[in-house]
Design a protein around this motif. Structure first.
Motif, short mmCIF file in Angstrom:
data_model
loop_
_atom_site.label_atom_id
_atom_site.label_comp_id
_atom_site.label_asym_id
_atom_site.label_seq_id
_atom_site.Cartn_x
_atom_site.Cartn_y
_atom_site.Cartn_z
N LYS A 53 -8.65 -6.68 5.38
CA LYS A 53 -8.16 -7.75 4.74
C LYS A 53 -7.23 -6.58 3.71
O LYS A 53 -6.99 -6.68 2.92
CB LYS A 53 -8.87 -8.01 4.03
N GLY A 54 -6.57 -5.66 4.36
CA GLY A 54 -4.93 -5.16 4.18
C GLY A 54 -4.24 -5.76 3.15
O GLY A 54 -3.33 -5.56 2.45
N ASN A 55 -3.59 -7.09 3.31
CA ASN A 55 -2.60 -7.69 2.61
C ASN A 55 -3.37 -8.25 1.48
O ASN A 55 -2.43 -8.67 0.90
CB ASN A 55 -2.08 -8.51 3.75
N GLU A 56 -4.25 -8.81 1.53
CA GLU A 56 -5.69 -9.54 0.29
C GLU A 56 -6.00 -8.35 -0.73
O GLU A 56 -5.84 -8.90 -1.70
CB GLU A 56 -6.39 -10.29 0.68
N ARG A 57 -6.69 -7.41 -0.28
CA ARG A 57 -7.34 -6.22 -1.69
C ARG A 57 -6.30 -5.24 -2.25
O ARG A 57 -4.93 -4.36 -0.62
CB ARG A 57 -8.59 -5.59 -0.23
N GLY A 58 -6.83 -4.48 -3.32
CA GLY A 58 -5.94 -3.83 -3.03
C GLY A 58 -6.03 -2.43 -2.47
O GLY A 58 -7.15 -1.91 -2.88
N THR A 59 -4.71 -1.83 -1.89
CA THR A 59 -4.90 -0.71 -0.52
C THR A 59 -4.44 0.91 -1.57
O THR A 59 -3.72 0.16 -1.55
CB THR A 59 -4.43 -1.44 0.18
N PHE A 60 -5.07 1.91 -1.40
CA PHE A 60 -4.35 2.85 -2.54
C PHE A 60 -4.30 4.16 -1.37
O PHE A 60 -5.11 3.45 -0.78
CB PHE A 60 -5.48 2.64 -3.07
N THR A 61 -3.48 4.49 -1.60
CA THR A 61 -2.91 5.53 -0.28
C THR A 61 -3.00 6.82 -1.92
O THR A 61 -2.62 6.57 -2.41
CB THR A 61 -1.61 5.64 0.05
N PHE A 62 -3.20 8.08 -1.47
CA PHE A 62 -2.78 9.61 -1.98
C PHE A 62 -2.82 11.06 -1.36
O PHE A 62 -3.32 10.63 -0.29
CB PHE A 62 -4.80 9.60 -2.59
N TYR A 63 -1.66 11.15 -2.29
CA TYR A 63 -0.60 11.96 -1.59
C TYR A 63 -0.83 13.40 -1.57
O TYR A 63 -1.28 13.22 -3.16
CB TYR A 63 0.86 11.65 -1.06
N GLN A 64 -0.63 14.50 -1.23
CA GLN A 64 -0.99 15.36 -1.86
C GLN A 64 0.33 16.59 -0.67
O GLN A 64 -0.01 16.64 -0.12
CB GLN A 64 -2.24 16.57 -1.91
N ASN A 65 1.52 16.99 -2.31
CA ASN A 65 2.51 17.91 -1.30
C ASN A 65 3.13 16.71 0.01
O ASN A 65 3.85 17.08 0.31
CB ASN A 65 1.78 18.68 -0.79
N GLU A 66 3.38 15.18 -0.55
CA GLU A 66 3.67 14.74 0.40
C GLU A 66 3.67 14.47 1.72
O GLU A 66 3.66 14.04 2.35
CB GLU A 66 5.35 14.81 0.94
N GLU A 67 1.71 14.38 1.44
CA GLU A 67 1.52 14.08 2.72
C GLU A 67 0.15 13.41 2.06
O GLU A 67 -0.90 13.43 1.27
CB GLU A 67 0.77 15.62 4.08
N LEU A 68 -0.46 11.96 3.31
CA LEU A 68 -1.39 11.28 3.09
C LEU A 68 -2.83 12.03 3.27
O LEU A 68 -3.10 12.33 4.31
CB LEU A 68 -0.95 10.05 3.90
N VAL A 69 -3.18 12.36 2.14
CA VAL A 69 -4.27 12.91 2.33
C VAL A 69 -5.70 11.67 1.88
O VAL A 69 -6.80 12.03 2.14
CB VAL A 69 -4.57 13.72 1.06
N GLN A 121 -9.20 1.13 -0.24
CA GLN A 121 -9.23 -0.05 -1.27
C GLN A 121 -10.13 -0.17 -2.54
O GLN A 121 -11.65 0.13 -2.06
CB GLN A 121 -9.73 -1.09 0.17
N ALA A 122 -9.58 -1.15 -3.23
CA ALA A 122 -10.57 -1.52 -4.93
C ALA A 122 -9.85 -2.17 -5.16
O ALA A 122 -8.93 -2.95 -5.39
CB ALA A 122 -10.31 -0.14 -5.49
N TYR A 123 -10.79 -3.48 -5.31
CA TYR A 123 -10.84 -4.97 -5.34
C TYR A 123 -11.70 -5.37 -6.37
O TYR A 123 -12.73 -5.19 -6.33
CB TYR A 123 -10.10 -5.68 -3.72
N GLU A 124 -11.09 -6.67 -6.75
CA GLU A 124 -11.75 -7.42 -7.44
C GLU A 124 -13.01 -7.97 -6.57
O GLU A 124 -12.44 -9.36 -6.44
CB GLU A 124 -11.69 -8.47 -8.63
N LYS A 125 -14.46 -7.66 -5.99
CA LYS A 125 -15.20 -8.40 -5.19
C LYS A 125 -15.72 -8.94 -5.82
O LYS A 125 -15.99 -10.77 -5.29
CB LYS A 125 -16.37 -7.29 -4.46
N VAL A 126 -16.40 -9.62 -7.03
CA VAL A 126 -17.23 -10.74 -7.98
C VAL A 126 -16.61 -10.68 -9.32
O VAL A 126 -15.92 -9.48 -9.77
CB VAL A 126 -18.81 -10.12 -7.93
N GLU A 127 -16.74 -10.81 -10.10
CA GLU A 127 -15.81 -11.24 -11.29
C GLU A 127 -16.32 -10.22 -12.32
O GLU A 127 -17.13 -9.58 -12.83
CB GLU A 127 -16.42 -12.61 -12.30
#
Length: 136
Positions: A33-49, A53-59
């Motif tokens: 559910k990539g388009n529905e859930r908060g998706t996070f990427t982490f970069y170091q020196n411009e490289e994806l590392v 995903q972090a999203y509200e699953k329950v209240e």
């Protein structure tokens, strides 16, 4: 990031049993559910590392899922920095009271990291260890 797992066992640690190893990237994206859930990427020196995903699953609860670190930088503390950034983001949302995640029992490095960051193991769910961190 979708190509980082090098074999079926590693793929399972990231996606669980819901997504079949070897699935095309767009099918994986749909299943997580990539388009529905908060998706996070982490970069170091411009490289994806890192990817997660972090999203509200329950209240009032943020759930962290599908967290993976680029194999090239594993063991260098990148995962810890990434998880800390995810926690910071979750706690910045006033309504967040707790954060949850699930991890396979055999994923000892991840379990150790989460415990070190304050998560408690609170049970098992679908052969996974459920972990929870309460707002202080």
């Amino acid at each position: 990031a979708l190509t980082w797992p090098e074999n079926a066992a590693e793929f399972r640690l990231w996606f669980g049993d819901k997504v079949r190893y070897g699935s095309p990237a767009d099918a994986i994206w749909q299943q997580i559910k990539g388009n529905e859930r908060g998706t996070f990427t982490f970069y170091q020196n411009e490289e994806l590392v890192g990817f997660a995903q972090a999203y509200e699953k329950v209240e009032n609860g943020i759930h962290i899922a599908c967290l993976i670190v680029n194999p090239k930088v594993r063991g260098q503390g990148v995962g810890r920095l990434f998880v800390k950034a995810l926690l910071e983001n979750a706690w910045a949302q006033q309504q967040t009271r707790f954060i949850t995640l699930n991890v396979y029992p055999e994923n000892i490095p991840a379990r150790s990291l989460y415990k070190d960051l304050g998560f408690q193991e609170v049970g098992e769910n679908n052969d996974m260890v459920s972990m929870r961190l309460e707002r202080e």
